[in-house]
Design an enzyme around this catalytic site. Structure first.
Site, PDB file in Angstrom:
ATOM      1  N   HIS A 113       0.873  -1.473   0.190  1.00  0.00           N
ATOM      2  CA  HIS A 113      -0.231   0.271  -0.356  1.00  0.00           C
ATOM      3  C   HIS A 113       0.868   1.404  -0.178  1.00  0.00           C
ATOM      4  O   HIS A 113       1.713   1.575   0.268  1.00  0.00           O
ATOM      5  CB  HIS A 113      -0.808   0.046   1.033  1.00  0.00           C
ATOM      6  CG  HIS A 113       0.037  -0.334   2.773  1.00  0.00           C
ATOM      7  ND1 HIS A 113       0.359   1.491   2.593  1.00  0.00           N
ATOM      8  CD2 HIS A 113       0.324  -1.019   3.978  1.00  0.00           C
ATOM      9  CE1 HIS A 113       0.863   0.426   3.892  1.00  0.00           C
ATOM     10  NE2 HIS A 113       0.366   0.029   4.793  1.00  0.00           N
TER      11      HIS A 113
ATOM     12  N   ASP B 175      -4.095 -19.707  11.820  1.00  0.00           N
ATOM     13  CA  ASP B 175      -3.060 -19.788  12.864  1.00  0.00           C
ATOM     14  C   ASP B 175      -3.188 -19.254  14.124  1.00  0.00           C
ATOM     15  O   ASP B 175      -2.675 -18.068  14.331  1.00  0.00           O
ATOM     16  CB  ASP B 175      -2.108 -19.746  12.029  1.00  0.00           C
ATOM     17  CG  ASP B 175      -0.450 -20.158  12.843  1.00  0.00           C
ATOM     18  OD1 ASP B 175      -0.044 -19.874  13.412  1.00  0.00           O
ATOM     19  OD2 ASP B 175       0.232 -21.064  12.062  1.00  0.00           O
TER      20      ASP B 175
ATOM     21  N   SER C  54       2.380  -5.724   7.257  1.00  0.00           N
ATOM     22  CA  SER C  54       1.799  -4.921   5.490  1.00  0.00           C
ATOM     23  C   SER C  54       2.373  -5.476   4.364  1.00  0.00           C
ATOM     24  O   SER C  54       4.083  -4.867   4.658  1.00  0.00           O
ATOM     25  CB  SER C  54       1.578  -3.702   5.212  1.00  0.00           C
ATOM     26  OG  SER C  54       0.089  -3.268   5.944  1.00  0.00           O
TER      27      SER C  54
END
Length: 432
Positions: free
Chosen positions: A240, A367, A382
């Site tokens: 991003h 998980d 990210s």
């Protein structure tokens, strides 16, 4: 008006009944093939399978096919053999019902990341991040605000001279103040270039002249490496855009560097409160690559050398957006020091995008170890690469504020495009 003969009428009615019987008998196969895409793209050595009903047959038009083709009656298996384009025709009783364009791309692989990285960005010019009032002998005023300079503007030149960093600004301001002249300022704004004049004001009780602006020429942060291309050393990270913390606008990059970083602790996420990786630049502060682009799909540039993650250090094939499927996948990321680990996630939904878009997948962390450590997706994660069935399919981008176990992912093909890597490269023609 001509009158139809009995024999002609009988043939027409018979033909209609025959077509009707064929349509009824093959309705399900036809419906099944409506859902097969008109375009199929595979890489060299990659396989594409689909099931079919027995009445349907598939044929390839070319004698020197770009695909290995097998129709076993109940299914079709396509394997890309060399770059190029092909046509596959689906038929029922000799009647064509669908044409499928098959595009075979050159074999392509990248090395997945997962490493925690430190990011240093230098802006184009200096960024205006706020206004302030200059306390003069005659009152308070902001010369910058009076000149129409806006938060988010970038000062690129003063009096025709290029501005690259904050230190370049001060001499112009002081000289203009002492001479009583205005500064000719050129600004970069979203809608284009803007020119204005600004007269610095002298601060009361001193000899300093001020613009009445808060400015900045660099930014720093952390994120996660997504991939690098072993041949070109081009990389992509974050998934991003990096925006300025004050203006909330994307930073226009002049240049920058990436460094190794170490995760020191985790602020665990909860509903309504996304967590965060807390990290520091590694002690050696060694630059491992440059930054040439800051886009909605992440940051991009070139590495100085190969890097490893210790988990998946071999080059992996990629999956295009239409090849990603709902179901289990894994991400590579760091939650302790600089150790990259693999964690399980679920692809909840995926969109087969034909045009670049940042939100192509919805993912959910499954998980138990990662959920216990972070609560799900946290800031700083990210760019963590997503792997499914041994292929890199994308990167983590955003967390859902009200559900930190879930978030968005971006498809890898759009990040590769932003990195300047052409996976659709046309095969070169052989010289005759």
């Amino acid at each position: 008006m001509k009158v139809l003969t009995y024999e002609l009428l009988r043939k027409i009615i018979g033909g209609i009944l025959l077509v009707s019987l064929i349509a009824i008998g093959f309705a399900n196969p036809i419906q099944e093939y409506i859902h097969i895409p008109k375009d199929i793209t595979v890489f060299e050595g990659q396989q594409y399978d689909f099931s079919k009903a027995a009445p349907v047959s598939a044929t390839i038009s070319s004698e020197q096919s770009t695909v290995a083709f097998n129709d076993n009656g109940n299914g079709v298996k396509l394997t890309g053999t060399r770059p190029g384009k092909e046509e596959m025709m689906l038929e029922i009783a000799g009647f064509p019902i669908k044409k499928v364009d098959v595009n075979v791309l050159k074999d392509f692989k990248i090395i997945p990341g997962g490493q925690s990285i430190g990011v240093k960005l230098n802006t184009v010019g200096v960024l205006v991040v706020g206004h302030h009032q200059v306390n003069t002998s005659s009152g308070k005023a902001s010369p910058g605000e009076t000149a129409g300079i806006q938060v988010g503007d970038i000062i690129t030149s003063i009096n025709g001279e290029k501005i690259e960093k904050m230190a370049d600004v001060a001499p112009f301001v002081q000289d203009a103040g002492e001479s009583g002249k205005s500064l000719n300022i050129t600004l970069k704004r979203e809608e284009g270039e803007v020119k204005t004049e600004l007269t610095p004001l002298k601060e009361d009780g001193g000899n300093m002249y001020k613009l009445g602006l808060y400015i900045r020429d660099s930014a720093a942060g952390i994120g996660t490496m997504t991939f690098y291309h072993p041949e070109s050393k081009k990389y992509g990270a974050l998934g991003h855009v990096i925006s300025d913390m004050d203006t909330k606008k994307p930073i226009v990059v002049e240049d920058g560097q990436i460094l190794r970083s170490t995760v020191t602790s985790i602020e665990k996420g909860s509903n309504g409160n996304p967590g965060e990786k807390l990290a520091r630049f590694s002690s050696d502060k060694k630059v491992i690559g440059n930054i040439t682009r800051n886009s909605p799909f992440g940051i991009f540039g070139k590495l100085n050398k190969d890097i490893t993650n210790g988990v998946v250090d071999e080059a992996l094939p990629i999956a295009l957006s239409h090849q990603v499927k709902e179901g289990p996948a894994q991400i590579l990321t760091v939650v302790d020091n600089d150790e990259v680990k693999k964690f399980d996630i679920e692809i909840v939904s995926t969109i087969p995008q034909k045009f670049p878009a940042t939100k192509g997948m919805v993912i959910k962390v499954t998980d138990s170890e990662l959920l216990e450590k972070t609560g799900g997706i946290v800031q700083g994660m990210s760019g963590s690469p997503i792997i499914q069935d041994g292929r890199v399919i994308g990167a983590v981008t955003h967390v859902f504020v009200n559900d930190p176990t879930s978030g968005y992912g971006v498809h890898i093909e759009w990040m590769l495009n932003e990195a300047g890597i052409d996976i659709y490269e046309k095969p070169q023609e052989k010289a005759s």
